[in-house]
Design a protein around this motif. Structure first.
Motif, short mmCIF file in Angstrom:
data_model
loop_
_atom_site.label_atom_id
_atom_site.label_comp_id
_atom_site.label_asym_id
_atom_site.label_seq_id
_atom_site.Cartn_x
_atom_site.Cartn_y
_atom_site.Cartn_z
N ASN A 12 5.98 -75.39 17.21
CA ASN A 12 6.83 -76.55 16.93
C ASN A 12 8.30 -76.21 17.18
OD1 ASN A 12 4.66 -77.98 15.75
ND2 ASN A 12 5.05 -77.05 13.76
N GLY A 40 9.86 -72.86 15.81
CA GLY A 40 8.96 -72.56 14.69
C GLY A 40 7.53 -72.91 15.04
N ALA A 97 8.78 -80.17 13.69
CA ALA A 97 8.73 -80.09 12.22
C ALA A 97 10.11 -80.42 11.67
CB ALA A 97 8.31 -78.69 11.78
N ILE A 109 8.34 -79.24 4.24
CA ILE A 109 8.13 -79.34 5.70
C ILE A 109 7.23 -80.52 6.04
CG2 ILE A 109 7.26 -78.12 7.74
CD1 ILE A 109 7.75 -75.49 6.34
N GLU A 140 -2.90 -75.75 11.92
CA GLU A 140 -2.01 -76.80 12.46
C GLU A 140 -2.50 -77.32 13.81
OE1 GLU A 140 2.52 -76.34 10.72
OE2 GLU A 140 2.01 -75.22 12.51
#
Ligand code: RIB
Length: 308
Positions: A12, A40, A97, A109, A140
């Motif tokens: 992300n 990230g 994010a 988050i 994720e």
């Protein structure tokens, strides 16, 4: 010999806002803090940790064909990862994010997964066929990619490490093959088994319940400032962490589990691996951001020397 870890997981771009505290519903606040964009994603943070700590990392994710995707890919290349199996998606944007970091260092988050949800089986096959010593994943990405990667790895006796972030009660955990390590943090453990790991006794109970859900040699619950609880299927022990000033907890869990897997693969010693992971996680919380806060091998070694 240096082990090669395949990370099949998320990437992300993080929009990080440093704020006093999050507003109430319906409230508008003017905050004189700051915002910035930092690479990230739980998978990418772990892949960066493995690379900075001297491991060989193949990172398989899916990025959009957009500016965020370009920026992330060039970071992975600079970090020395094998990026040959990363696909650029022309229809779906790179994951994003939004991270709110309060003055206490605690974060909240929200992830928009984007292309992360479209990891395909052919890329997984190609990456595993390239020859890897371990598979590392989180939650994720699309469930079928996690299950497929785990199935192929287990058929080849490749050890599998899963960090349980973010907690996902809808995942069919019973379809996973035997794992080497399964590692949730406190809130993930609570979400999964509704036992808060706030004492040794409750950590034990939570691990027992988790072990009925997931077949793993070790369950390691990350306990933040209290360290980590290691459960081997019968008994458990808390390994305390180091004293450090918390600046931002983002990516600390990702760095911890990646460091745990790397050191465990090298030494086969779960206690030693946990101490090493605690050091890496401690350094990560002492700095701002996700990938930007992850330490190098030299930094972790110097930190551990200074603790003696
Ligand atoms: O664990 C921290 C990470 O969670 C952030 O970098 C964000 O992208 C989310 O995936």
């Amino acid at each position: 010999m240096e082990k090669k870890i395949l990370v099949v997981s998320s990437a992300n771009m993080d929009m990080v806002m440093s704020i006093k505290s999050v507003p109430e519903a319906g409230q508008t606040v003017i905050d004189k803090g700051s915002y910035t964009y930092i690479p990230g994603g739980k998978g990418a943070n772990s892949a960066v940790a493995i690379s900075r700590l001297g491991g060989k990392c193949t990172f398989l994710t899916r990025l959009g064909a957009d500016a965020n995707g370009d920026a992330l890919l060039s970071l992975y290349e600079r970090e020395g990862m094998d990026t040959s199996y990363i696909v650029r998606d022309t229809d779906t944007p790179t994951g994003l994010a939004t991270i709110f970091v309060e003055e206490s260092g605690q974060n909240r988050i929200i992830v928009f997964p984007g292309a992360n949800q479209k990891i395909d089986f052919a890329s997984i096959d190609r990456a595993i066929d390239s020859g890897v010593d371990a598979l590392y994943m989180q939650f994720e990405i699309n469930h079928d990619a996690i299950l497929y990667s785990a199935k192929v790895a287990s058929e080849r006796n490749i050890p599998i490490f899963i960090d349980a972030g973010p907690a996902d009660k809808t995942f069919p955990y019973d379809k996973l093959p035997r794992l080497e390590i399964f590692s949730p943090n406190e809130s993930e453990a609570y979400e999964l088994v509704e036992i808060r790991p706030d004492s040794d006794e409750n950590c034990y109970k939570a691990c027992l319940a988790l072990s009925k859900m997931v077949d793993a040699k070790y369950i390691v619950i990350k306990l933040g400032g209290r360290g980590a609880y290691i459960f081997d299927g019968e008994k458990g022990v808390t390994r305390p962490t180091y004293d450090i000033k918390v600046v931002d907890t983002t990516a600390a869990g990702d760095a911890f589990t990646a460091s745990l897997a790397l050191e465990y693969l090298d030494s086969g010693d779960i206690m030693r691996a946990c101490d090493y992971a605690n050091a890496s996680g401690s350094l990560t919380v002492s700095r701002k951001g996700a990938s930007s806060s992850i330490p190098t091998l030299y930094e972790v070694e110097e930190f551990l020397k200074n603790q003696k």
